[in-house]
Design an enzyme around this catalytic site. Structure first.
Site, PDB file in Angstrom:
ATOM      1  N   GLY A 129      -9.450   0.045  -0.796  1.00 57.35           N
ATOM      2  CA  GLY A 129     -10.177   0.322  -2.033  1.00 57.35           C
ATOM      3  C   GLY A 129     -11.674   0.359  -1.806  1.00 57.35           C
ATOM      4  O   GLY A 129     -12.198   1.204  -1.083  1.00 57.35           O
ATOM      5  N   ILE A 131     -13.476  -1.928  -0.259  1.00 58.18           N
ATOM      6  CA  ILE A 131     -13.926  -2.713   0.894  1.00 58.18           C
ATOM      7  C   ILE A 131     -14.467  -1.782   1.965  1.00 58.18           C
ATOM      8  O   ILE A 131     -13.755  -0.876   2.416  1.00 58.18           O
ATOM      9  CB  ILE A 131     -12.764  -3.534   1.492  1.00 58.18           C
ATOM     10  N   LYS A 200      -1.298   2.598   5.078  1.00 60.87           N
ATOM     11  CA  LYS A 200      -2.652   2.119   5.357  1.00 60.87           C
ATOM     12  C   LYS A 200      -2.804   1.615   6.786  1.00 60.87           C
ATOM     13  O   LYS A 200      -3.797   1.912   7.450  1.00 60.87           O
ATOM     14  CB  LYS A 200      -3.023   1.022   4.349  1.00 60.87           C
TER      15      LYS A 200
END
Length: 386
Positions: A129, A131, A200
């Site tokens: 997100g 970060i 991810k």
């Protein structure tokens, strides 16, 4: 005035527009001149919005407009988003995305097209997100050979596990509360079965190790089998249960990768990552362990990362960011069954374990999957210990 467009006006897409509008002065100062969102692509109409005149339903309007220099792809999926991303890149427009499914599946192809047309394909928001993670990995840690990436990559599952650990809530009740709060989708399969985290960790592994790791080939296990009995046993032994994505380079240059629940010692910083937050540890041969922590999802957190990528693309429109990885031809991925780990197991045991040092239900000797199955034929709830 620099012109950009947004593909999709869902949660993240509307957030992207808000970031450009609210922080216009800051963005103009950083980029060197004002930036305007000229178009927003969506099949729906939003007549109540003060920027309703910017909406278009025909993608070709954006594709063929020479003023558009960068596009935010926040549609999701691998259908229209894939086709539109390719067409934008081939039209000489940089594309910035939060779409982890697309990046994991077709990132190497889209990066190659971007390189061919001297534009950028950027995807900071696809993992973690808001970060800052991908850019630090490829820039700040560039002098390192990256050895391992290990982290909590999905906020929904972390929220559910936190509720089970802290409040003794059952899995089903914690999931229902996550859905009520908007943390989990109506169909939560991608989260609770680990698919989101798998995409991810594959993106991070692609970047770290230079070749495509196919999510379809990565061992992926979710949290649906975790019980309050497991949570209580872990706590007694000084561990917390977290859904972890891992990618680890061997000395030979091959890679182990997986997504699965792990027991994490309470002394490890990842054990204290709670709620919808993410935490990712990256290990380099020179720097050692570096940890990234923050909100892994959310409208404005994700949108801020997309807009930051668009600003970077505008700043580097004359000289693109050199990001790329291979198409999987190196076949880096090793069978996970060969990875030696300590294990937590729950179930009936026999005298075959008498020679093993044990603490409650935690087996402290290292074993492969095959060895675990042979020594613990009746084991339930087996989890690796980090």
């Amino acid at each position: 005035m620099l012109k950009v467009a947004v593909l999709g006006h869902g949660t993240v897409g509307s957030g992207v527009y808000e970031v450009f509008e609210k922080n216009a002065a800051q963005i103009a100062h950083t980029v060197g001149e004002p930036v305007e969102v000229k178009y927003v692509l969506d099949l729906r109409a939003f007549p109540e919005l003060h920027y309703a005149d910017k909406f278009v339903t025909d993608f070709e309007i954006i594709e063929k407009d020479p003023e558009i220099l960068a596009v935010a792809e926040v549609m999701g999926g691998v259908g229209a988003a894939y086709a539109f991303s390719k067409r934008c890149l081939r039209a000489g427009k940089s594309v910035c995305t939060s779409n982890k499914e697309l990046v994991a599946a077709h990132g190497e192809e889209l990066l190659a097209i971007a390189k061919e047309h001297n534009v950028n394909y950027l995807f900071e928001a696809s993992v973690g997100g808001g970060i800052p993670l991908i850019r630090p990995m490829i820039q700040c840690l560039a002098a390192n050979q990256l050895q391992e990436i290990c982290g909590i990559l999905n906020g929904t599952t972390n929220y559910i596990l936190t509720e089970m650990i802290r409040n003794g809530v059952s899995f089903d009740d914690a999931l229902a509360e996550a859905q009520r709060r908007g943390y989990a989708e109506k169909d939560p399969t991608a989260d609770i079965e680990g698919h989101d985290a798998c995409r991810k960790i594959c993106i991070l592994a692609d970047l770290a190790f230079g070749d495509k790791i196919d999510p379809e080939q990565v061992s992926c296990e979710g949290i649906t089998q975790i019980t309050l009995e497991d949570v209580a046993a872990a706590r007694r032994m000084g561990y917390a249960i977290k859904l972890v994505g891992r990618a680890k380079r061997t000395e030979a240059g091959k890679v182990y990768a997986c997504v699965a629940p792990h027991l994490i010692p309470e002394t490890n910083p990842l054990a204290s990552v709670e709620g919808v937050f993410n935490g990712i540890q990256v290990t380099g041969d020179m720097v050692g362990e570096v940890m990234f922590y923050g909100r892994g999802a959310g409208k404005h957190a994700t949108a801020s990362a997309v807009v930051a990528d668009m600003m970077d693309a505008l700043l580097h429109r004359e000289k693109r960011r050199p990001i790329e990885w291979g198409n999987g031809a190196q076949e880096l991925l090793l069978p996970l069954d060969d990875l030696v780990s300590a294990w937590y197991v729950r179930g009936e045991v026999d005298d075959a374990l008498a020679r093993c040092k044990t603490e409650g239900a935690a087996i402290t000797i290292p074993m492969t999957v095959a060895e675990r199955n042979a020594k613990l034929p009746h084991a339930e709830g087996a989890m690796r210990v980090l």
